[in-house]
Design a protein around this motif. Structure first.
Motif, PDB file in Angstrom:
ATOM      1  N   MET A 123       0.898  -1.279   0.007  1.00 62.42           N
ATOM      2  CA  MET A 123      -0.018   0.004  -0.075  1.00 62.42           C
ATOM      3  C   MET A 123       0.828   1.188  -0.007  1.00 62.42           C
ATOM      4  O   MET A 123       0.428   2.324  -0.767  1.00 62.42           O
ATOM      5  CB  MET A 123      -0.874  -0.001   1.275  1.00 62.42           C
ATOM      6  N   ILE A 124       1.976   1.150   0.785  1.00 61.25           N
ATOM      7  CA  ILE A 124       3.019   2.591   0.628  1.00 61.25           C
ATOM      8  C   ILE A 124       3.725   2.660  -0.538  1.00 61.25           C
ATOM      9  O   ILE A 124       3.740   3.643  -1.234  1.00 61.25           O
ATOM     10  CB  ILE A 124       3.823   2.275   1.891  1.00 61.25           C
ATOM     11  N   PHE A 125       3.817   1.478  -1.001  1.00 60.62           N
ATOM     12  CA  PHE A 125       4.565   1.355  -2.656  1.00 60.62           C
ATOM     13  C   PHE A 125       3.559   2.082  -3.332  1.00 60.62           C
ATOM     14  O   PHE A 125       3.893   3.084  -4.154  1.00 60.62           O
ATOM     15  CB  PHE A 125       4.892   0.073  -3.127  1.00 60.62           C
ATOM     16  N   LEU A 126       2.199   1.568  -3.576  1.00 61.16           N
ATOM     17  CA  LEU A 126       1.179   2.272  -4.337  1.00 61.16           C
ATOM     18  C   LEU A 126       1.152   3.834  -4.243  1.00 61.16           C
ATOM     19  O   LEU A 126       0.985   4.721  -4.943  1.00 61.16           O
ATOM     20  CB  LEU A 126      -0.134   1.614  -4.236  1.00 61.16           C
TER      21      LEU A 126
ATOM     22  N   ALA B 225       2.016   9.511  -5.651  1.00 61.25           N
ATOM     23  CA  ALA B 225       2.300  10.722  -5.457  1.00 61.25           C
ATOM     24  C   ALA B 225       3.389  11.045  -6.335  1.00 61.25           C
ATOM     25  O   ALA B 225       3.410  12.262  -6.778  1.00 61.25           O
ATOM     26  CB  ALA B 225       3.081  10.778  -3.789  1.00 61.25           C
ATOM     27  N   ASN B 226       4.400   9.974  -6.671  1.00 58.22           N
ATOM     28  CA  ASN B 226       5.435  10.433  -7.864  1.00 58.22           C
ATOM     29  C   ASN B 226       4.923  10.889  -9.097  1.00 58.22           C
ATOM     30  O   ASN B 226       5.278  11.838  -9.736  1.00 58.22           O
ATOM     31  CB  ASN B 226       6.443   9.513  -7.858  1.00 58.22           C
TER      32      ASN B 226
END
Length: 147
Positions: free
Chosen positions: A102-105, A110-111
């Motif tokens: 989830m943090i990766f997504l 955001a990027n």
């Protein structure tokens, strides 16, 4: 010393870190609920009632005053029985993998949203390799146009 401490705390990095820790803790709670309340019950249902947290090995004796279930990991642990809780560990690992994904997504999103390429200033000199490629392209166009 108080002034130095106030300066240290007022730095942007420290405040950003504090906000990140607080948001991370809240996000961890959400992910734990997602895992415990939504994903693990579905996994258990798919595997015929498979509950990871109920898989453990007792490593010691049960206290004589204990009157609870012998298959309740949380109750045995609260009673002080030494347990090798590999099922609970599997649940925590799954929880971590979900949180990491989830943090990766979130970072990926955001990027993409925050990515903005600054156009080169109009008065900036053109790199030599780009100029050479442009000349080659123009020469090929002129040869093809003349033929």
């Amino acid at each position: 010393m108080w002034k130095e401490f106030r300066t240290f705390i007022a730095r942007g990095n420290v405040l950003d870190l504090a906000v990140g820790v607080i948001i991370g803790a809240a996000f961890g709670t959400i992910t734990k609920s997602l895992t415990d309340d939504l994903i693990m019950p579905v996994v258990g249902w798919l595997f015929g009632g498979f509950d990871f947290s109920s898989y453990f090995v007792r490593l010691g004796e049960i206290p004589a005053e204990y009157k609870g279930s012998l298959t309740d990991y949380a109750a045995l642990k609260a009673a002080g029985v030494p347990l090798f809780g590999f099922g609970q560990f599997v649940t925590v690992v799954i929880n971590f993998l979900i949180l990491a994904f989830m943090i990766f997504l979130l970072v990926r999103f955001a990027n993409r949203v925050l990515r903005h390429e600054d156009p080169a200033p109009a008065d900036a000199p053109e790199p030599a390799d780009i100029a050479l490629l442009r000349e080659i392209r123009d020469e090929l166009k002129s040869r093809n146009g003349a033929a």
